[in-house]
Design a protein around this motif. Structure first.
Motif, PDB file in Angstrom:
ATOM      1  N   GLY A  82      36.609  49.910  43.159  1.00 13.41           N
ATOM      2  CA  GLY A  82      37.504  48.944  42.531  1.00 13.41           C
ATOM      3  C   GLY A  82      37.968  47.941  43.569  1.00 13.41           C
ATOM      4  O   GLY A  82      38.091  48.265  44.752  1.00 13.41           O
ATOM      5  N   ASN A  83      38.165  46.717  43.095  1.00 12.47           N
ATOM      6  CA  ASN A  83      38.587  45.656  44.013  1.00 12.47           C
ATOM      7  C   ASN A  83      40.007  45.902  44.461  1.00 12.47           C
ATOM      8  O   ASN A  83      40.854  46.343  43.666  1.00 12.47           O
ATOM      9  CB  ASN A  83      38.494  44.312  43.285  1.00 12.47           C
ATOM     10  N   ALA A  84      40.305  45.603  45.727  1.00 14.31           N
ATOM     11  CA  ALA A  84      41.663  45.778  46.248  1.00 14.31           C
ATOM     12  C   ALA A  84      42.219  47.162  45.894  1.00 14.31           C
ATOM     13  O   ALA A  84      43.381  47.304  45.508  1.00 14.31           O
ATOM     14  CB  ALA A  84      42.589  44.674  45.726  1.00 14.31           C
ATOM     15  N   HIS A  85      41.373  48.188  46.038  1.00 15.85           N
ATOM     16  CA  HIS A  85      41.817  49.568  45.790  1.00 15.85           C
ATOM     17  C   HIS A  85      43.058  49.842  46.651  1.00 15.85           C
ATOM     18  O   HIS A  85      43.062  49.561  47.857  1.00 15.85           O
ATOM     19  CB  HIS A  85      40.684  50.519  46.165  1.00 15.85           C
ATOM     20  N   PRO A  86      44.140  50.383  46.060  1.00 18.19           N
ATOM     21  CA  PRO A  86      45.403  50.509  46.795  1.00 18.19           C
ATOM     22  C   PRO A  86      45.268  51.296  48.114  1.00 18.19           C
ATOM     23  O   PRO A  86      45.881  50.912  49.116  1.00 18.19           O
ATOM     24  CB  PRO A  86      46.316  51.258  45.818  1.00 18.19           C
ATOM     25  N   GLY A  87      44.483  52.351  48.121  1.00 14.62           N
ATOM     26  CA  GLY A  87      44.301  53.123  49.361  1.00 14.62           C
ATOM     27  C   GLY A  87      43.606  52.300  50.429  1.00 14.62           C
ATOM     28  O   GLY A  87      43.938  52.371  51.625  1.00 14.62           O
ATOM     29  N   VAL A  88      42.634  51.518  49.999  1.00 13.17           N
ATOM     30  CA  VAL A  88      41.891  50.658  50.930  1.00 13.17           C
ATOM     31  C   VAL A  88      42.824  49.575  51.476  1.00 13.17           C
ATOM     32  O   VAL A  88      42.861  49.312  52.683  1.00 13.17           O
ATOM     33  CB  VAL A  88      40.655  50.043  50.223  1.00 13.17           C
ATOM     34  N   VAL A  89      43.607  48.973  50.585  1.00 12.72           N
ATOM     35  CA  VAL A  89      44.531  47.898  50.995  1.00 12.72           C
ATOM     36  C   VAL A  89      45.539  48.429  52.016  1.00 12.72           C
ATOM     37  O   VAL A  89      45.801  47.794  53.047  1.00 12.72           O
ATOM     38  CB  VAL A  89      45.262  47.325  49.765  1.00 12.72           C
ATOM     39  N   LYS A  90      46.070  49.611  51.747  1.00 11.22           N
ATOM     40  CA  LYS A  90      47.067  50.206  52.646  1.00 11.22           C
ATOM     41  C   LYS A  90      46.435  50.488  54.022  1.00 11.22           C
ATOM     42  O   LYS A  90      47.014  50.171  55.070  1.00 11.22           O
ATOM     43  CB  LYS A  90      47.575  51.506  52.007  1.00 11.22           C
TER      44      LYS A  90
END
Ligand code: PLZ
Length: 457
Positions: A82-90
């Motif tokens: 998924g785009n801008a996945h919250p875990g990735v963003v963090k």
């Protein structure tokens, strides 16, 4: 048609998961940006849709005019988590606050080592492995070839009909299709040879082992096994048309490679990381490649790629022989660790399987009554529909283009592919809610129904 149960929505960003058109496509702000692009960006850099994105997540891309488009492309098979996945963003934000770059070849850092450990654990086979990190799929492929040459002391490399491996000089040589990837850009790297692939829809349904024997005969007579460093193949040929080789093709080739001291490289740049319903597509036939190239899905949208392979092959290269300024950038590595966590723990392989079932069922039904649909194929969330002219079976690229263009104007991002340009491919984020997936493929199916049958065929 509404189905309540989501394929996968956990952790998606708070963007409304809906198709919403508030202007025509492209809207006025996108049109302004397209005009600026024409004056500022090299003409050779194309775009599938002249729609300028501002945000994306779950199963949608939102544009500068406020339209919300259904994403059936994942930025070409990249945003599996998924785009801008919250875990990735963090993970990106936390790493960026600490350090954006030190260069692993100068002062290394843990993230790179942790990504290598994860790849060594996740790629097929229980043998000792090593990994090296790079920036793009093409760069990973280039390095896999360097490693195979260093290990074998041989030079020749075999790639296959319909292959795609990148746009750099060596990878252009490996890529089969001239337009738009190679035309006018030669001379290409030497010692690259091409063999026929198994393409069940177009080779008369030849068995996998028979097709492999034809390829092996070509290689033995035109290259010579003792000259050959490596064969490289995508387990599902992506840009070439989502061609799934007949069962036994890959296993026969891999066995022949092993018997002849030839390095078997699986290019899993497009098929890797849960896309096909398994972590890697090689697993569908229990293939254990010597080297695996990965990129795209690996880091949730950050540029990162890797070569992972047998320790004795990877370690055949002299110290300092592999690298690059940015390879394994710490922000990209942090993103990869978060993305890999999601691939392993968020049910994304199951989501991919489910997505594949929904798309395949729908287009197989259509194929039953519409002779323009020649073939529906693929695995997991990597499914394609090949269009033909019913009277002759010839590829119908114009129909694929018409259907895609119609879907685009209705707010569905869908991509074409195929050596003949006559294939529509579905590569949704594995986080797409089911009802959005169904709405997206409904629109593509309706566009196909409404596309006039080619006169005279
Ligand atoms: N190997 C199997 O699919 C990239 C290319 C899009 P890079 N495919 C999308 C385009 O038109 O450029 C790809 C691939 C396989 C290698 C690559 C190359 O990966 O990250 O684009 O270099």
């Amino acid at each position: 048609m509404t189905i309540a149960e989501p394929v996968y929505t956990a952790g998606g960003p708070a963007l409304p998961q809906e198709r919403r058109l508030v202007t025509s496509i492209p809207g006025p702000r996108s049109a302004e940006l397209a005009a600026r692009k024409r004056d500022a960006v090299a003409a050779g850099v194309g775009t599938t849709m002249p729609v300028y994105a501002t945000s994306a997540g779950g199963g949608v891309v939102v544009d500068v005019d406020g339209n919300s488009l259904i994403d059936l492309g994942s930025g070409i098979a990249v945003t599996g988590v998924g785009n801008a996945h919250p875990g990735v963003v963090k993970a990106i934000a936390e790493q960026a606050e600490r350090a954006t770059h030190t260069c692993f070849m100068v002062t290394p850092y843990e993230g790179y080592v942790a990504v290598a450990e994860a790849l060594n654990r996740l790629t097929p086979g229980e043998h000792a492995k090593r990994s090296a990190l790079f920036n793009s799929g093409a760069e990973a492929v280039e390095n896999a070839v360097k490693i195979a040459r260093a290990h074998t002391g041989r030079q020749a490399v075999v790639a296959f009909d319909h292959a795609y491996h990148g746009r750099t000089n060596l990878t252009m040589a490996l890529t089969a299709k001239s337009m738009p990837y190679k035309k006018g850009f030669g001379p290409f790297a030497s010692e690259v040879y091409r063999a026929p692939v198994s393409y069940p829809f177009r080779d008369g349904g030849m068995s996998g082992p028979d097709a492999a024997r034809a390829a092996i005969s070509r290689i033995e007579t035109q290259v010579g096994a003792d000259q050959l460093a490596a064969i490289i193949i995508e387990p599902i040929l992506g840009e070439g048309g989502f061609i799934v080789p007949a069962e036994g093709f890959l296993t026969t080739l891999a066995r022949w490679a092993r018997e002849n001291g030839v390095v078997f490289i699986a290019d899993e740049v497009q098929t890797g990381f849960a896309r096909t319903g398994r972590m890697f597509a090689s697993e569908h036939e229990a293939i254990v490649p010597d080297l695996v190239t990965t990129a795209k899905g690996i880091a949730g949208g950050m540029p990162l790629s890797a070569v992972t392979g047998r320790a004795e092959m990877m370690d055949a290269v002299h110290g300092g022989g592999l690298g690059g300024t940015y390879g394994g950038n710490p922000v990209a590595c942090a993103a990869a660790l978060a993305a890999i966590d999601a691939f392993e723990n968020d049910g994304l392989c199951e989501a991919a399987e489910r997505i594949g079932e929904v798309i395949t069922r729908r287009f197989s039904e259509i194929a039953g009554s519409d002779p323009r649909v020649g073939d529906v194929r693929g695995r997991g969330a990597m499914i394609a529909v090949e269009f033909v002219k019913p009277s002759t079976g010839e590829p119908d690229a114009a129909l694929a283009a018409r259907v895609a263009a119609s879907a685009h104007t209705q707010g569905v991002i869908v991509l074409t592919c195929g050596t003949f340009g006559n294939v529509i491919r579905f590569l949704p984020p594995l986080t797409i809610p089911l009802e959005l997936l169904v709405e997206g493929i409904d629109i593509v199916a309706t566009a196909l129904r409404d596309a006039a049958h080619d006169a005279g065929t």
